[in-house]
Write an enzyme that holds these catalytic residues in place. Structure first.
Site, short mmCIF file in Angstrom:
data_model
loop_
_atom_site.label_atom_id
_atom_site.label_comp_id
_atom_site.label_asym_id
_atom_site.label_seq_id
_atom_site.Cartn_x
_atom_site.Cartn_y
_atom_site.Cartn_z
N ASP A 1 90.50 46.67 35.21
CA ASP A 1 89.44 45.83 35.77
C ASP A 1 90.05 44.55 36.29
O ASP A 1 91.26 44.30 36.11
CB ASP A 1 88.38 45.54 34.69
CG ASP A 1 86.97 45.40 35.28
OD1 ASP A 1 86.01 45.90 34.67
OD2 ASP A 1 86.84 44.77 36.36
N TYR B 1 77.89 49.08 52.32
CA TYR B 1 77.83 49.63 50.96
C TYR B 1 77.53 51.14 51.03
O TYR B 1 78.25 51.95 50.44
CB TYR B 1 76.75 48.91 50.14
CG TYR B 1 76.57 49.52 48.77
CD1 TYR B 1 75.54 50.42 48.52
CD2 TYR B 1 77.47 49.22 47.74
CE1 TYR B 1 75.40 51.00 47.26
CE2 TYR B 1 77.32 49.80 46.49
CZ TYR B 1 76.30 50.69 46.26
OH TYR B 1 76.16 51.27 45.02
#
Lengths: 120, 260
Positions: free
Chosen positions: B32, B155
Site C-alpha cells: 500500500d 474511472y
C-alpha cells in the site's frame, strides 16, 4: 389510469408510480431497441420502484407531447438517451384491485403514417 | 499455509479481505502507499518496480494469490492518477509477479467496478489502454482536461480496460495453472461516502441496491471482501475469466437483458 402513470413519471415520483402496480407485475419497454440498446423488462413492484428511481433521477425517461387515446393508452414523444422517439404506452392488464399488472411501451408509427402516400 | 499478496490492504475492502485470509491461517503481504509490509506508490512506474522487487524478495518460493484492490475513485478528481493507479498499477504488478504465481499455481483477483455496465466508459481510451499500453502517451491525452468532466469517465474506462485485460489474459494464464478473475463492486460505504452532500447522496441511492431495498445505505466493504476471498480460494477452482458483480443486484436491475 394511464393519466396517473404519465403524471407520476413527469413528476419524477417513482414511489407514486410503483404504488400503481400490483406486487407481481411487469413493466416492458421496447423503445431502447430502436436505438440499438437493450429493452427494459422489469418484474415486480419493488423492482419497478428501484428501476424508475434510477431512470427518473438521472432524467433518462422524459415524456412530452402526450396524447391520451383511452383510459389505458397514450402516445407521446419520449427522450431515450438523447434521442426523440414516438412511443405508445398501454396498460395491458389490471388486477381485481385495480392495480397494473402489465404496462408496455412500444414504438409507434403514429403521426409519421399521415405522410406516407396511400397505395391505390 | 498459503502466501497471499494484497494491494490496498491497509484498510477498507482490502483490509477486510486480508483479515479473512489471515483468519484462515494464511500469510498476507500488504502492498500500500503507507502503513504496509511493502510501501509503494503504484501510480508511478518507479513505485510499481519497487513493489515488484520487494514482493519477489519476500515471496521467492512463489505466491498463492495476487489480489489487487488498490485503486482511486472518480471522487479524487485526478483523471491521470485514476488511469495510472487503477489500470497500470494493477496490470504491471500482476505481470511482474506472474512467474511467482506459476510456481504455486496461484490465482489473481483484480478489482473492477459495476459501473462498467452503465455505459460511461470512453471506449477510445479503453482501446488505447488495452491495445497500446503506452502510459505516457495515454496520459498526455488527458493533459489540461477538466477534471470534473473527465474523472468519472476515466474511472469507468480504467475499470473496463482492466476487466477486458483480465478476460484476454485468462485463457493463457489458466493454461499455465494461474486462474484470474475480477470482482465488480457496487456502491460501498466508505469514509468518503459519509461526507457526501445531500444531492450526491440522492445520486448514490438512485443506483438502487436490491439486497438493501429501502434501507438507504450502501454496501458493507465486507460483502465485497467475501467475494474476493471466494475467488481466491479453492472453492473457486473451476472459475476463471469471470467478472463477479458484488453489487446487491444493481446491474441485474438496470441491465437485465445483458445475459451474456
Amino acid at each position: 389510469m394511464i393519466r396517473e402513470v404519465i403524471k407520476t413519471i413527469k413528476d419524477g415520483d417513482y414511489k407514486g408510480l410503483a404504488a400503481l402496480f400490483s406486487v407481481r407485475s411487469n413493466y416492458s419497454d421496447f423503445m431502447p431497441n430502436t436505438i440499438g440498446r437493450n429493452d427494459y423488462h422489469i418484474y415486480g413492484r419493488k423492482s419497478i420502484e428501484m428501476f424508475f428511481q434510477n431512470k427518473l433521477f438521472f432524467h433518462e425517461m422524459v415524456i412530452t407531447n402526450v396524447e391520451y387515446e383511452s383510459e389505458t393508452s397514450a402516445n407521446y414523444l419520449a427522450v431515450y438517451n438523447g434521442e426523440n422517439l414516438h412511443a405508445q404506452m398501454r396498460i395491458e392488464n389490471i388486477d381485481n384491485k385495480g392495480k397494473i399488472k402489465r404496462l408496455v411501451v412500444r414504438p409507434t408509427a403514429g403521426e409519421f403514417a399521415k405522410y406516407v402516400n396511400p397505395i391505390d | 499455509m498459503g502466501l497471499y499478496a494484497i494491494t490496498g490492504a491497509s484498510g477498507g475492502i482490502g483490509g477486510k479481505a486480508a483479515e479473512m485470509i489471515r483468519a484462515a491461517g494464511h500469510t498476507v503481504i500488504n502492498i500500500d502507499i503507507k502503513d504496509a509490509d511493502i510501501n509503494a506508490n503504484l501510480a508511478t512506474p518507479e513505485g510499481r518496480k519497487k513493489a515488484i522487487e520487494e514482493l519477489r524478495a519476500m515471496a521467492s518460493e512463489g505466491l498463492d494469490a495476487m489480489i489487487c484492490v488498490a485503486g482511486v475513485s472518480a471522487m479524487c478528481g485526478k483523471p491521470k492518477l485514476i488511469i495510472s493507479v487503477n489500470y497500470f498499477g494493477t496490470v504491471e504488478l500482476v505481470e511482474g509477479v506472474y512467474d511467482l504465481l506459476r510456481k504455486k499455481h496461484g490465482c489473481v483477483v483484480v478489482t473492477a467496478s459495476n459501473t462498467i455496465s452503465q455505459g460511461a466508459a470512453r471506449m477510445d481510451i479503453v482501446d488505447l489502454l488495452n491495445n497500446t499500453s503506452d502510459e505516457k502517451r495515454i496520459l498526455s491525452l488527458l493533459e489540461g482536461k477538466d477534471p470534473a468532466a473527465y474523472s468519472h469517465a476515466m474511472y469507468v474506462s480504467s475499470k473496463y480496460a482492466l476487466s477486458r485485460w483480465m478476460r484476454r489474459s485468462s485463457p493463457g494464464y489458466a493454461a499455465e495453472g494461474v486462474r484470474i478473475n475480477a470482482i465488480a463492486p457496487g456502491n460501498v460505504a466508505t469514509p468518503m461516502t459519509a461526507d457526501l452532500t445531500p444531492h450526491a447522496w440522492e445520486a448514490c441511492l438512485a443506483l438502487p441496491i436490491p439486497t438493501l431495498y429501502h434501507q438507504k445505505k450502501l454496501m458493507d466493504p465486507e460483502d465485497i471482501s467475501k467475494g474476493i476471498v471466494f475467488l481466491a480460494s479453492d472453492m473457486a477452482s473451476g472459475v476463471n475469466g469471470i467478472i463477479l458483480f458484488v453489487d446487491g443486484g444493481t446491474d441485474a436491475l438496470l441491465n437485465s437483458e445483458k445475459v451474456y
